[in-house]
Write an enzyme that holds these catalytic residues in place. Structure first.
Site, mmCIF file in Angstrom:
data_model
loop_
_atom_site.group_PDB
_atom_site.id
_atom_site.type_symbol
_atom_site.label_atom_id
_atom_site.label_comp_id
_atom_site.label_asym_id
_atom_site.label_seq_id
_atom_site.Cartn_x
_atom_site.Cartn_y
_atom_site.Cartn_z
ATOM 1 N N ASN A 199 27.936 25.828 12.655
ATOM 2 C CA ASN A 199 27.563 26.662 14.128
ATOM 3 C C ASN A 199 26.436 27.387 13.949
ATOM 4 O O ASN A 199 26.311 28.274 13.265
ATOM 5 C CB ASN A 199 29.061 27.454 14.313
ATOM 6 C CG ASN A 199 28.877 27.906 15.523
ATOM 7 O OD1 ASN A 199 28.001 28.527 16.044
ATOM 8 N ND2 ASN A 199 30.050 28.106 16.408
ATOM 9 N N HIS A 226 24.623 32.026 16.262
ATOM 10 C CA HIS A 226 24.014 33.187 15.928
ATOM 11 C C HIS A 226 22.719 33.337 15.559
ATOM 12 O O HIS A 226 21.959 34.140 15.639
ATOM 13 C CB HIS A 226 24.988 33.898 14.660
ATOM 14 C CG HIS A 226 26.400 34.370 15.292
ATOM 15 N ND1 HIS A 226 26.498 34.860 16.438
ATOM 16 C CD2 HIS A 226 27.507 34.212 14.635
ATOM 17 C CE1 HIS A 226 27.680 34.987 16.419
ATOM 18 N NE2 HIS A 226 28.382 34.645 15.354
ATOM 19 N N HIS A 231 28.364 26.893 20.953
ATOM 20 C CA HIS A 231 29.442 27.263 22.026
ATOM 21 C C HIS A 231 28.397 27.833 23.245
ATOM 22 O O HIS A 231 27.893 28.949 23.109
ATOM 23 C CB HIS A 231 30.221 28.396 21.457
ATOM 24 C CG HIS A 231 31.269 28.943 22.456
ATOM 25 N ND1 HIS A 231 32.181 29.784 21.964
ATOM 26 C CD2 HIS A 231 31.649 28.646 23.831
ATOM 27 C CE1 HIS A 231 32.943 30.052 22.970
ATOM 28 N NE2 HIS A 231 32.739 29.542 24.095
ATOM 29 N N ARG A 260 28.680 29.706 26.131
ATOM 30 C CA ARG A 260 29.615 30.639 26.648
ATOM 31 C C ARG A 260 29.312 31.281 28.125
ATOM 32 O O ARG A 260 28.118 30.987 28.396
ATOM 33 C CB ARG A 260 29.422 32.090 25.984
ATOM 34 C CG ARG A 260 30.033 31.996 24.585
ATOM 35 C CD ARG A 260 30.273 33.261 23.705
ATOM 36 N NE ARG A 260 31.144 34.367 24.305
ATOM 37 C CZ ARG A 260 32.398 34.544 23.734
ATOM 38 N NH1 ARG A 260 32.893 33.973 22.490
ATOM 39 N NH2 ARG A 260 33.114 35.276 24.336
ATOM 40 N N ARG A 297 25.622 34.674 26.240
ATOM 41 C CA ARG A 297 25.080 35.717 25.249
ATOM 42 C C ARG A 297 24.356 35.125 24.089
ATOM 43 O O ARG A 297 23.423 35.557 23.366
ATOM 44 C CB ARG A 297 26.354 36.601 24.813
ATOM 45 C CG ARG A 297 27.030 35.767 24.031
ATOM 46 C CD ARG A 297 28.130 36.678 23.048
ATOM 47 N NE ARG A 297 28.972 37.248 24.064
ATOM 48 C CZ ARG A 297 30.296 37.686 24.022
ATOM 49 N NH1 ARG A 297 30.682 37.949 22.625
ATOM 50 N NH2 ARG A 297 31.059 38.231 24.848
ATOM 51 N N GLU A 347 31.295 23.446 21.801
ATOM 52 C CA GLU A 347 32.599 24.379 22.261
ATOM 53 C C GLU A 347 32.449 24.851 23.398
ATOM 54 O O GLU A 347 31.409 25.498 23.885
ATOM 55 C CB GLU A 347 32.314 25.556 21.170
ATOM 56 C CG GLU A 347 33.261 25.563 19.768
ATOM 57 C CD GLU A 347 33.222 26.653 19.126
ATOM 58 O OE1 GLU A 347 33.135 27.624 19.776
ATOM 59 O OE2 GLU A 347 33.006 26.675 17.939
ATOM 60 N N THR A 377 34.879 34.022 19.365
ATOM 61 C CA THR A 377 36.218 33.655 19.855
ATOM 62 C C THR A 377 37.189 34.463 18.770
ATOM 63 O O THR A 377 37.031 34.162 17.612
ATOM 64 C CB THR A 377 36.337 32.163 19.806
ATOM 65 O OG1 THR A 377 35.130 31.600 20.193
ATOM 66 C CG2 THR A 377 37.475 31.649 20.481
ATOM 67 N N GLU A 379 41.831 22.323 15.967
ATOM 68 C CA GLU A 379 40.890 23.004 14.888
ATOM 69 C C GLU A 379 41.844 24.076 14.596
ATOM 70 O O GLU A 379 41.936 25.057 15.570
ATOM 71 C CB GLU A 379 39.526 23.189 15.464
ATOM 72 C CG GLU A 379 38.748 24.429 14.422
ATOM 73 C CD GLU A 379 37.144 24.476 14.862
ATOM 74 O OE1 GLU A 379 36.612 23.871 15.342
ATOM 75 O OE2 GLU A 379 36.811 25.561 14.162
ATOM 76 N N HIS A 390 36.486 29.558 11.574
ATOM 77 C CA HIS A 390 36.465 31.098 11.979
ATOM 78 C C HIS A 390 36.643 31.765 10.729
ATOM 79 O O HIS A 390 37.485 31.826 10.080
ATOM 80 C CB HIS A 390 37.415 31.340 13.182
ATOM 81 C CG HIS A 390 36.823 32.505 13.905
ATOM 82 N ND1 HIS A 390 36.372 32.633 15.030
ATOM 83 C CD2 HIS A 390 36.989 33.813 13.300
ATOM 84 C CE1 HIS A 390 36.044 33.673 15.226
ATOM 85 N NE2 HIS A 390 36.377 34.506 14.406
#
Ligand code: PXP
Length: 253
Positions: free
Chosen positions: A11, A14, A56, A58, A62, A83, A114, A164, A205
């Site tokens: 992922n 970030h 993801h 969002r 962000r 996502e 999340t 998941e 996660h």
């Protein structure tokens, strides 16, 4: 005895969080001086052995932006896992994008990332409809859920082929031995129940280079989705080393 290796989905959200911290106002500009470029990060992760890339998009944008997703879709070689929230606009975007899979997640504006799993039992019709649209478009649907028997039954009823399992509660309990034991047992039981029902079991996660040893005791894992820990290590050692080391952990090394 031959066995299927557990796949690693990286992922990269970030890396975009870091970019947005400086270049939030940079509009449509990307690449060149606007750094870091999440697409470049993804391509290096793939070269180092990532089996797939997750982003993801969002609602509050962000971190990852539409243009990142579109550029990524063009440039990447492995599987794109997109996502998304259960929202009509984003569903249409996903149908046009045609990633290999979508992972439906809950979204709250205040959360840092999340936090809880999706309440599939509470919105079964809506999720069933989204999963059906994705299936018709040749896209696999995964549901990000807590390791809760009711949610697994509900996930099965939607026709989505994958789940998941949310490993955040386990990761948060890691330094509390009795709670951690409870959480890993919940994850093992949930994976068993899901696999017996014919669901493909992914997890993600809060997984890191330390707690992954215990994560590997969860049966039937197909893929782990890991972001924060890999990108954190990448700041020190580079994304290639971070991905290769996580792949080695997945092999139990
Ligand atoms: N899986 C899902 C569904 C997520 O939403 C996230 C990010 O919050 C992750 C995996 C990766 O989590 P982390 O960044 O803690 O590795």
């Amino acid at each position: 005895m031959a066995f299927d290796p557990i796949l690693l989905g990286v992922n990269i959200d970030h890396s975009a969080t870091l970019r947005q911290a400086r270049y939030r106002e940079a509009g449509r500009t990307c690449g060149e001086f606007v750094e870091p470029d999440p697409v470049a990060v993804a391509l290096l992760a793939e070269q180092a052995g990532a089996d797939g890339i997750t982003v993801h998009l969002r609602e509050d944008r962000r971190h990852i932006q539409e243009r990142d997703v579109l550029r990524l879709r063009e440039a990447m070689q492995t599987r794109l896992n997109f996502e998304m929230a259960c929202d009509d606009v984003i569903v249409d975007f996903a149908l046009k994008l045609r990633p290999a899979s979508v992972c439906l997640v809950p979204e709250k504006r205040q959360e840092i990332s999340t936090e809880g799993g999706l309440d599939v039992a509470g919105q079964r019709e809506r999720i069933t409809a989204i999963a059906a649209k994705m299936t018709d478009a040749g896209i696999q649907t995964s549901l990000f859920i807590d390791p809760d028997p009711t949610q697994i039954d509900a996930a099965l009823a939607t026709g989505a082929p994958w789940i998941e399992l949310h490993t955040g509660a386990f990761a948060n309990a890691y330094y509390d031995a009795p709670l951690r034991e409870e959480e890993i047992l919940r994850l093992r039981r949930a994976a068993e129940q899901a696999a017996q029902s014919g669901l493909t079991v992914n997890a993600g996660h809060g997984i890191n280079y330390v707690n992954i040893r215990e994560i590997l005791t969860i049966p039937h894992l197909h893929e782990l989705n890991i972001g924060h820990s890999i990108l954190s290590r990448a700041l020190l050692y580079g994304i290639g080393e971070a991905v290769r080391t996580m792949k080695a952990r997945l092999r139990g090394e």
